[in-house]
Design an enzyme around this catalytic site. Structure first.
Site, PDB file in Angstrom:
ATOM      1  N   TRP A  45       0.860  -1.200   0.000  1.00 39.31           N
ATOM      2  CA  TRP A  45       0.000   0.000   0.000  1.00 39.31           C
ATOM      3  C   TRP A  45       0.888   1.239   0.000  1.00 39.31           C
ATOM      4  O   TRP A  45       2.109   1.110   0.176  1.00 39.31           O
ATOM      5  CB  TRP A  45      -0.906  -0.008   1.251  1.00 39.31           C
ATOM      6  CG  TRP A  45      -2.150   0.838   1.044  1.00 39.31           C
ATOM      7  CD1 TRP A  45      -2.402   2.051   1.600  1.00 39.31           C
ATOM      8  CD2 TRP A  45      -3.265   0.524   0.216  1.00 39.31           C
ATOM      9  NE1 TRP A  45      -3.622   2.518   1.155  1.00 39.31           N
ATOM     10  CE2 TRP A  45      -4.170   1.602   0.303  1.00 39.31           C
ATOM     11  CE3 TRP A  45      -3.601  -0.561  -0.610  1.00 39.31           C
ATOM     12  CZ2 TRP A  45      -5.381   1.634  -0.390  1.00 39.31           C
ATOM     13  CZ3 TRP A  45      -4.793  -0.532  -1.301  1.00 39.31           C
ATOM     14  CH2 TRP A  45      -5.673   0.562  -1.187  1.00 39.31           C
ATOM     15  N   ASP A  68      -0.004  11.104  -0.162  1.00 37.42           N
ATOM     16  CA  ASP A  68      -1.007  12.154  -0.016  1.00 37.42           C
ATOM     17  C   ASP A  68      -2.354  11.565   0.409  1.00 37.42           C
ATOM     18  O   ASP A  68      -2.519  10.351   0.457  1.00 37.42           O
ATOM     19  CB  ASP A  68      -1.169  12.916  -1.341  1.00 37.42           C
ATOM     20  CG  ASP A  68      -1.697  12.026  -2.455  1.00 37.42           C
ATOM     21  OD1 ASP A  68      -1.209  10.894  -2.617  1.00 37.42           O
ATOM     22  OD2 ASP A  68      -2.625  12.459  -3.165  1.00 37.42           O
ATOM     23  N   GLU A 123      -3.687   8.930  -1.593  1.00 33.43           N
ATOM     24  CA  GLU A 123      -2.885   7.690  -1.517  1.00 33.43           C
ATOM     25  C   GLU A 123      -2.165   7.346  -2.805  1.00 33.43           C
ATOM     26  O   GLU A 123      -2.002   6.176  -3.129  1.00 33.43           O
ATOM     27  CB  GLU A 123      -3.783   6.514  -1.104  1.00 33.43           C
ATOM     28  CG  GLU A 123      -4.729   6.846   0.014  1.00 33.43           C
ATOM     29  CD  GLU A 123      -5.324   5.606   0.656  1.00 33.43           C
ATOM     30  OE1 GLU A 123      -6.269   5.070   0.069  1.00 33.43           O
ATOM     31  OE2 GLU A 123      -4.850   5.189   1.716  1.00 33.43           O
TER      32      GLU A 123
END
Ligand SMILES: *[C@@H]1O[C@H](CO)[C@@H](O)[C@H](O)[C@H]1NC(C)=O
Ligand SMILES: *[C@@H]1O[C@H](CO)[C@@H](O)[C@H](O)[C@H]1NC(C)=O
Ligand SMILES: *[C@@H]1O[C@H](CO)[C@@H](O)[C@H](O)[C@H]1NC(C)=O
Ligand SMILES: *[C@@H]1O[C@H](CO)[C@@H](O)[C@H](O)[C@H]1NC(C)=O
Length: 501
Positions: A166, A222, A225
């Site tokens: 992620w 940010d 993402e």
């Protein structure tokens, strides 16, 4: 809460004008399964207010409308959608922003607590307990001892870590959590769940403050993402978190090691200076969200800038300590240029007069499921409405003359032709022009809400985006942040109505 008509601009809210301006097809409102009345903005607001609350709470574990036993108490799921797309997680940022909507309710009704008030207080406390647990998880971002785990962006709804690839870390989560929880503590309510101030401060707030002070200079992903860099939204909410923490320590005369307070203070001072120069550029008269990508990859226009501004200012005297309030010229210009860009970019906006469906940023290619083309978002559009309401609120409560200059005239020209041939133009408080300007700004704000009204479904459900060609909703259904941002905008609309009546 009841919403009354804005009596001083009856013409605008008059239905026929709306119908002409926005081409509203209200025949749909009479379909059997319609539960929100879309005939006028006001009729819709009256219905949508309750729907939005119910649907927002449904995404919170242990709430009165939650019917998902898998959500642990205090967990706020981003959306019930588990596939196409899978948003069935809790995010630190989204949860910290959503819980603010509940805290606002307590702030507004502290003198007349009702059943809702009591439930929201209970849920806020569950949220606080839950974050105590999340902070201590070992995650792919690190562990609690080093503090690195605090930048972990998202978790499973049963409070286990999300151990897949992620965009890590996301350093906006901890400061948003600090500001949200502190704003709740400032209400001095008697805790319902065995919490106490020193526990919350020492065990939850303090680690987050340390994380912000240690990491504000570092790049992170940010709020959308996607990009690892330094971002205006992240920096500004970090500054706000530090400021709120310092304020709390000072006003409660907390006996901390001096070093900790000094570290917070110097981080605040340095970050403030950094923000004031890094996010402005002589080639643009608006704030730039991610300067590293400007101007070739990104224009710098981004609803994140507006979100950063509204979420780091509380509409009180302390706001002077955080730059780029909602009436700052670079912020006003940002809204002007983003609106202008989105009007021509998205086909559904071409026939709209003033307000349009705002997307996240011009270069966006995320369509809610994968990448193709960007669409307008409910969060961005509601944020514009909220920002305009706050601007009006500030104008009418400050009771100051307004000075229009070359630096902000493009914004005011969106609603009123202004002759600034002298380089500046003073609009006297309470003059005819001033009142016209206030009316026009309220109309502009309302017309952003009309765009939302026209695209939500007939039961008041709100997803993430609406398609830029045909206008139907797309992306994660029942997005918690969409409900939260709409309720925040309606709250400020109601405050203006109250103020002017
Ligand atoms: C919807 O709202 C309009 C305008 O307030 C009202 O005249 C109408 O009766 C409402 N319709 C329903 C079904 O309540
Ligand atoms: C919330 O949790 C409390 C304590 O566990 C429980 O007593 C209550 O019934 C729950 N409420 C709802 C609406 O689930
Ligand atoms: C809460 O308590 C603090 C410290 O006693 C006080 O300064 C503040 O005014 C109180 N706030 C409210 C909303 O009562
Ligand atoms: C505050 O709460 C914590 C956690 O429940 C508890 O351990 C502590 O004893 C409490 N402190 C006070 C002063 O009540």
């Amino acid at each position: 809460m009841k919403f009354s008509l804005l009596v001083f601009i009856p013409l605008y809210l008059g239905y026929p004008i709306f119908q002409q301006l926005f081409n509203v097809d209200d025949s749909l409102s009479s379909l059997p399964d319609a539960t929100v009345n879309k005939t006028t903005l006001q009729s819709w607001v009256n219905d949508e207010y309750n729907v939005a609350w119910n649907n927002l709470l449904r995404n919170m574990g242990n709430s009165s409308t939650c019917n998902d036993d898998d959500l642990y108490p205090g967990v706020i799921v981003a959306s019930p959608s588990k596939v196409q797309p899978d948003y069935y997680y809790q995010w630190t940022r989204d949860s910290a922003l959503t819980i603010r909507t509940l805290i606002h309710y307590l702030q507004d009704f502290i003198d007349s607590p009702d059943e809702r008030f009591n439930e929201y207080q209970w849920l806020i406390e569950q949220y606080i307990w839950n974050n105590y647990k999340l902070q201590r998880l070992q995650t792919m971002s690190g562990d609690f001892t080093s503090g690195n785990t605090l930048g972990e962006p998202k978790f499973m709804v049963d409070n286990t870590p999300f151990n897949e690839k992620w965009g890590r870390p996301q350093n906006d989560g901890p400061p948003l959590r600090v500001s949200s929880i502190l704003s709740f503590m400032k209400l001095n309510l008697t805790y319902k769940t065995g919490l106490n101030d020193s526990f919350i401060f020492n065990e939850i707030i303090k680690p987050d403050l340390g994380f912000v002070a240690n990491n504000w200079e570092k790049e992170s992903f940010d709020l959308w993402e996607e990009i690892q860099s330094l971002h205006f939204f992240t920096s500004l909410v970090q500054l706000k978190g530090l400021f709120d923490g310092i304020q709390y320590i000072k006003s409660n005369s907390l006996d901390l090691e001096d070093e900790f307070l000094d570290h917070l203070q110097s981080s605040y001072d340095n970050l403030k200076k950094f923000i004031e120069f890094y996010y402005v550029n002589s080639n643009a008269n608006y704030v730039i969200e991610t300067p590293n990508l400007f101007p070739h990859t990104r224009s710098g226009l981004d609803a994140a800038v507006l979100l950063g501004s509204i979420h780091s200012h509380d509409m009180n005297d302390l706001d002077v300590n955080i730059p780029f309030d909602i009436d700052n010229n670079y912020i006003l210009n940002h809204l002007t240029y983003l609106t202008r860009d989105m009007k021509s970019r998205y086909p559904i906006n071409h026939n709209l007069n003033q307000a349009v469906g705002l997307g996240r940023y011009p270069e966006d290619v995320y369509d809610g499921y994968g990448t193709s083309e960007g669409n307008p978002w409910f969060i961005s559009t509601a944020t514009a409405a909220e920002m305009l309401c706050k601007l009006v609120y500030k104008m009418i409560s400050d009771k100051q003359d307004l000075v229009v200059t070359r630096a902000n005239k493009e914004f005011f020209n969106m609603v009123l032709p202004i002759d600034d041939s002298d380089g500046f133009f003073i609009i006297k408080y309470k003059s005819k022009v001033f009142d016209e300007l206030v009316d026009s700004l309220i109309k502009l704000s309302d017309s952003f809400l009309v765009v939302i009204k026209d695209h939500v479904d007939l039961r008041g459900g709100i997803s993430e985006q609406f398609n830029k060609y045909h206008g139907f909703m797309e992306g994660a259904r029942d997005l918690t942040w969409s409900y939260s941002s709409l309720l925040n905008a309606l709250r400020w609309r109601e405050k203006i109505i109250d103020f002017l009546n």
